[in-house]
Write a protein that holds these residues in place. Structure first.
Motif, PDB file in Angstrom:
ATOM      1  N   LEU A   1       0.824  -1.201   0.000  1.00 22.01           N
ATOM      2  CA  LEU A   1       0.000   0.000   0.000  1.00 22.01           C
ATOM      3  C   LEU A   1       0.865   1.260   0.000  1.00 22.01           C
ATOM      4  CD1 LEU A   1      -2.687  -1.096   2.599  1.00 22.01           C
ATOM      5  CD2 LEU A   1      -3.096  -0.708   0.172  1.00 22.01           C
ATOM      6  N   GLN A   2       1.931   1.241   0.798  1.00 20.94           N
ATOM      7  CA  GLN A   2       2.805   2.410   0.885  1.00 20.94           C
ATOM      8  C   GLN A   2       3.527   2.652  -0.436  1.00 20.94           C
ATOM      9  OE1 GLN A   2       3.023   4.420   3.832  1.00 20.94           O
ATOM     10  NE2 GLN A   2       3.750   5.729   2.166  1.00 20.94           N
ATOM     11  N   GLN A   3       3.947   1.572  -1.089  1.00 20.15           N
ATOM     12  CA  GLN A   3       4.616   1.709  -2.377  1.00 20.15           C
ATOM     13  C   GLN A   3       3.700   2.373  -3.396  1.00 20.15           C
ATOM     14  OE1 GLN A   3       5.826  -1.994  -4.161  1.00 20.15           O
ATOM     15  NE2 GLN A   3       6.453  -1.020  -6.071  1.00 20.15           N
ATOM     16  N   ILE A   4       2.445   1.938  -3.440  1.00 20.33           N
ATOM     17  CA  ILE A   4       1.488   2.516  -4.381  1.00 20.33           C
ATOM     18  C   ILE A   4       1.219   3.975  -4.035  1.00 20.33           C
ATOM     19  CG2 ILE A   4      -0.902   2.400  -5.199  1.00 20.33           C
ATOM     20  CD1 ILE A   4      -0.662  -0.675  -4.829  1.00 20.33           C
ATOM     21  N   ALA A   5       1.057   4.266  -2.738  1.00 18.58           N
ATOM     22  CA  ALA A   5       0.831   5.647  -2.310  1.00 18.58           C
ATOM     23  C   ALA A   5       2.006   6.541  -2.704  1.00 18.58           C
ATOM     24  CB  ALA A   5       0.603   5.692  -0.801  1.00 18.58           C
ATOM     25  N   ASP A   6       3.222   6.041  -2.521  1.00 14.60           N
ATOM     26  CA  ASP A   6       4.411   6.829  -2.869  1.00 14.60           C
ATOM     27  C   ASP A   6       4.481   7.079  -4.374  1.00 14.60           C
ATOM     28  OD1 ASP A   6       5.122   6.888  -0.214  1.00 14.60           O
ATOM     29  OD2 ASP A   6       6.611   5.284  -0.375  1.00 14.60           O
TER      30      ASP A   6
ATOM     31  N   GLU B   1     -13.779 -10.718   1.914  1.00 10.42           N
ATOM     32  CA  GLU B   1     -14.296  -9.357   2.016  1.00 10.42           C
ATOM     33  C   GLU B   1     -13.175  -8.366   2.305  1.00 10.42           C
ATOM     34  OE1 GLU B   1     -17.327  -9.462   4.983  1.00 10.42           O
ATOM     35  OE2 GLU B   1     -18.732 -10.629   3.748  1.00 10.42           O
ATOM     36  N   GLN B   2     -12.249  -8.757   3.169  1.00 11.48           N
ATOM     37  CA  GLN B   2     -11.128  -7.866   3.485  1.00 11.48           C
ATOM     38  C   GLN B   2     -10.217  -7.689   2.275  1.00 11.48           C
ATOM     39  OE1 GLN B   2     -10.814  -6.081   6.430  1.00 11.48           O
ATOM     40  NE2 GLN B   2     -12.894  -6.847   6.491  1.00 11.48           N
TER      41      GLN B   2
ATOM     42  N   VAL C   1      -9.276  -4.102   0.467  1.00 12.89           N
ATOM     43  CA  VAL C   1      -7.923  -3.622   0.196  1.00 12.89           C
ATOM     44  C   VAL C   1      -7.752  -3.294  -1.285  1.00 12.89           C
ATOM     45  CG1 VAL C   1      -5.469  -4.210   0.214  1.00 12.89           C
ATOM     46  CG2 VAL C   1      -6.912  -4.885   2.141  1.00 12.89           C
ATOM     47  N   ILE C   2      -8.206  -4.191  -2.144  1.00 12.62           N
ATOM     48  CA  ILE C   2      -8.062  -3.996  -3.591  1.00 12.62           C
ATOM     49  C   ILE C   2      -8.811  -2.753  -4.047  1.00 12.62           C
ATOM     50  CG2 ILE C   2      -8.630  -4.973  -5.853  1.00 12.62           C
ATOM     51  CD1 ILE C   2      -8.163  -7.763  -4.461  1.00 12.62           C
ATOM     52  N   ASN C   3     -10.021  -2.551  -3.523  1.00  8.24           N
ATOM     53  CA  ASN C   3     -10.787  -1.358  -3.898  1.00  8.24           C
ATOM     54  C   ASN C   3     -10.054  -0.078  -3.504  1.00  8.24           C
ATOM     55  OD1 ASN C   3     -12.860  -2.772  -5.079  1.00  8.24           O
ATOM     56  ND2 ASN C   3     -14.187  -2.720  -3.290  1.00  8.24           N
ATOM     57  N   ASN C   4      -9.376  -0.109  -2.381  1.00 14.92           N
ATOM     58  CA  ASN C   4      -8.607   1.066  -1.966  1.00 14.92           C
ATOM     59  C   ASN C   4      -7.365   1.262  -2.829  1.00 14.92           C
ATOM     60  OD1 ASN C   4      -9.516   2.583   0.681  1.00 14.92           O
ATOM     61  ND2 ASN C   4     -10.141   0.448   0.898  1.00 14.92           N
ATOM     62  N   ILE C   5      -6.734   0.169  -3.240  1.00 20.59           N
ATOM     63  CA  ILE C   5      -5.606   0.273  -4.164  1.00 20.59           C
ATOM     64  C   ILE C   5      -6.063   0.907  -5.465  1.00 20.59           C
ATOM     65  CG2 ILE C   5      -4.055  -1.088  -5.632  1.00 20.59           C
ATOM     66  CD1 ILE C   5      -3.714  -3.006  -3.253  1.00 20.59           C
ATOM     67  N   TRP C   6      -7.172   0.416  -5.993  1.00 21.65           N
ATOM     68  CA  TRP C   6      -7.684   0.967  -7.244  1.00 21.65           C
ATOM     69  C   TRP C   6      -8.092   2.425  -7.064  1.00 21.65           C
ATOM     70  CZ3 TRP C   6     -11.061  -3.364  -9.898  1.00 21.65           C
ATOM     71  CH2 TRP C   6     -10.210  -4.379 -10.317  1.00 21.65           C
ATOM     72  N   GLY C   7      -8.652   2.743  -5.898  1.00 26.39           N
ATOM     73  CA  GLY C   7      -9.029   4.129  -5.638  1.00 26.39           C
ATOM     74  C   GLY C   7      -7.826   5.055  -5.676  1.00 26.39           C
ATOM     75  N   MET C   8      -6.716   4.621  -5.073  1.00 24.81           N
ATOM     76  CA  MET C   8      -5.503   5.445  -5.106  1.00 24.81           C
ATOM     77  C   MET C   8      -5.009   5.612  -6.535  1.00 24.81           C
ATOM     78  SD  MET C   8      -3.173   4.657  -1.728  1.00 24.81           S
ATOM     79  CE  MET C   8      -3.119   2.869  -1.846  1.00 24.81           C
ATOM     80  N   ARG C   9      -5.151   4.570  -7.327  1.00 24.27           N
ATOM     81  CA  ARG C   9      -4.676   4.649  -8.710  1.00 24.27           C
ATOM     82  C   ARG C   9      -5.576   5.542  -9.571  1.00 24.27           C
ATOM     83  NH1 ARG C   9      -2.543  -1.586  -9.543  1.00 24.27           N
ATOM     84  NH2 ARG C   9      -0.414  -1.177  -8.866  1.00 24.27           N
ATOM     85  N   VAL C  10      -6.849   5.605  -9.231  1.00 23.29           N
ATOM     86  CA  VAL C  10      -7.723   6.557  -9.924  1.00 23.29           C
ATOM     87  C   VAL C  10      -7.363   7.984  -9.497  1.00 23.29           C
ATOM     88  CG1 VAL C  10     -10.092   7.388 -10.139  1.00 23.29           C
ATOM     89  CG2 VAL C  10      -9.630   4.938 -10.270  1.00 23.29           C
TER      90      VAL C  10
ATOM     91  N   LEU D   1      -5.284  -0.193   7.017  1.00 25.79           N
ATOM     92  CA  LEU D   1      -4.638  -1.034   8.031  1.00 25.79           C
ATOM     93  C   LEU D   1      -5.453  -1.088   9.325  1.00 25.79           C
ATOM     94  CD1 LEU D   1      -0.979   0.097   7.393  1.00 25.79           C
ATOM     95  CD2 LEU D   1      -1.964  -2.122   6.828  1.00 25.79           C
ATOM     96  N   VAL D   2      -6.015   0.053   9.709  1.00 24.63           N
ATOM     97  CA  VAL D   2      -6.868   0.072  10.904  1.00 24.63           C
ATOM     98  C   VAL D   2      -8.089  -0.821  10.704  1.00 24.63           C
ATOM     99  CG1 VAL D   2      -8.415   1.512  12.282  1.00 24.63           C
ATOM    100  CG2 VAL D   2      -6.110   2.324  11.731  1.00 24.63           C
ATOM    101  N   ALA D   3      -8.699  -0.735   9.530  1.00 28.75           N
ATOM    102  CA  ALA D   3      -9.878  -1.548   9.241  1.00 28.75           C
ATOM    103  C   ALA D   3      -9.535  -3.032   9.255  1.00 28.75           C
ATOM    104  CB  ALA D   3     -10.472  -1.158   7.899  1.00 28.75           C
TER     105      ALA D   3
END
Length: 197
Positions: A88-93, A156-157, A161-170, A189-191
């Motif tokens: 997640l951090q790599q994608i965010a960076d 479900e988890q 996670v995948i939906n959030n990855i895709w959201g960051m990429r959008v 991570l909290v979730a």
């Protein structure tokens, strides 16, 4: 005696990937692909059937690369939750630093084509299911290690996670700031570590 194809299929697909990623499916012409790959139209059609056939192979290879990355993460030494955090951090960076301006090829294809072409939509649906399954194993590993509550549904988890990855990429198209992306990583991570309601 039939002649063997005198080209490297992987190189052709890589060249086509760059064009589709830059221009999108609809705005990419066969002429663009001929220029990028060096194949003549007849050879391109013989190898892939048509533009869509080549695009399907492009997204197959692109998606398999990411699935393979998830499998490789599981094989690495160390706990699963830090592996998820690191991804997640790599994608965010990458997004924050402008290294992902083109977005995710899969997400781009979903946004552009999933409502207009059943074959592409089906291929992307299949990929999403495979990716979710691969990610669910990471979640299960984290559960076995005690870092994610056992009451959480791994599928479900994984989808979360995948939906959030895709959201960051959008979001990359709008050049979000680092704190906003860090908040997404922290929230995911909290979730994951929260007890189910």
């Amino acid at each position: 005696m039939p002649r063997h194809a005198e080209y490297d299929r992987d190189q052709v697909v890589a060249a086509a990937t760059a064009v589709f990623w830059e221009r999108g499916y609809s705005q990419t012409s066969v002429g663009d692909l001929v220029t990028a790959t060096g194949l003549q139209p007849g050879s391109l059609y013989a190898a892939f059937g048509n533009k869509k056939g080549l695009f399907l192979e492009v997204i197959d290879q692109y998606n398999q690369t990411f699935i393979s990355k998830i499998h490789a993460l599981r094989r690495q030494h160390g706990a699963a939750l830090p592996k998820i955090r690191g991804l997640l951090q790599q994608i965010a960076d990458e997004v924050a630093q402008g290294e992902a301006d083109r977005g995710c090829l899969t997400v781009n294809a979903l946004l552009e084509m999933s409502q207009h072409d059943a074959d592409i939509a089906d291929r992307l649906h299949t990929y999403n299911a495979r990716l979710r399954k691969a990610f669910a194993w990471l979640v299960k590993d984290a559960q076995a290690e005690g870092d994610v509550p056992s009451g959480q549904n791994p599928n479900e988890q994984a989808a979360f996670v995948i939906n959030n990855i895709w959201g960051m990429r959008v979001m990359c198209k709008s050049r979000p700031d680092q704190p906003s992306l860090e908040a997404i990583v922290t929230g995911v991570l909290v979730a994951l570590q929260s007890e189910p309601a």
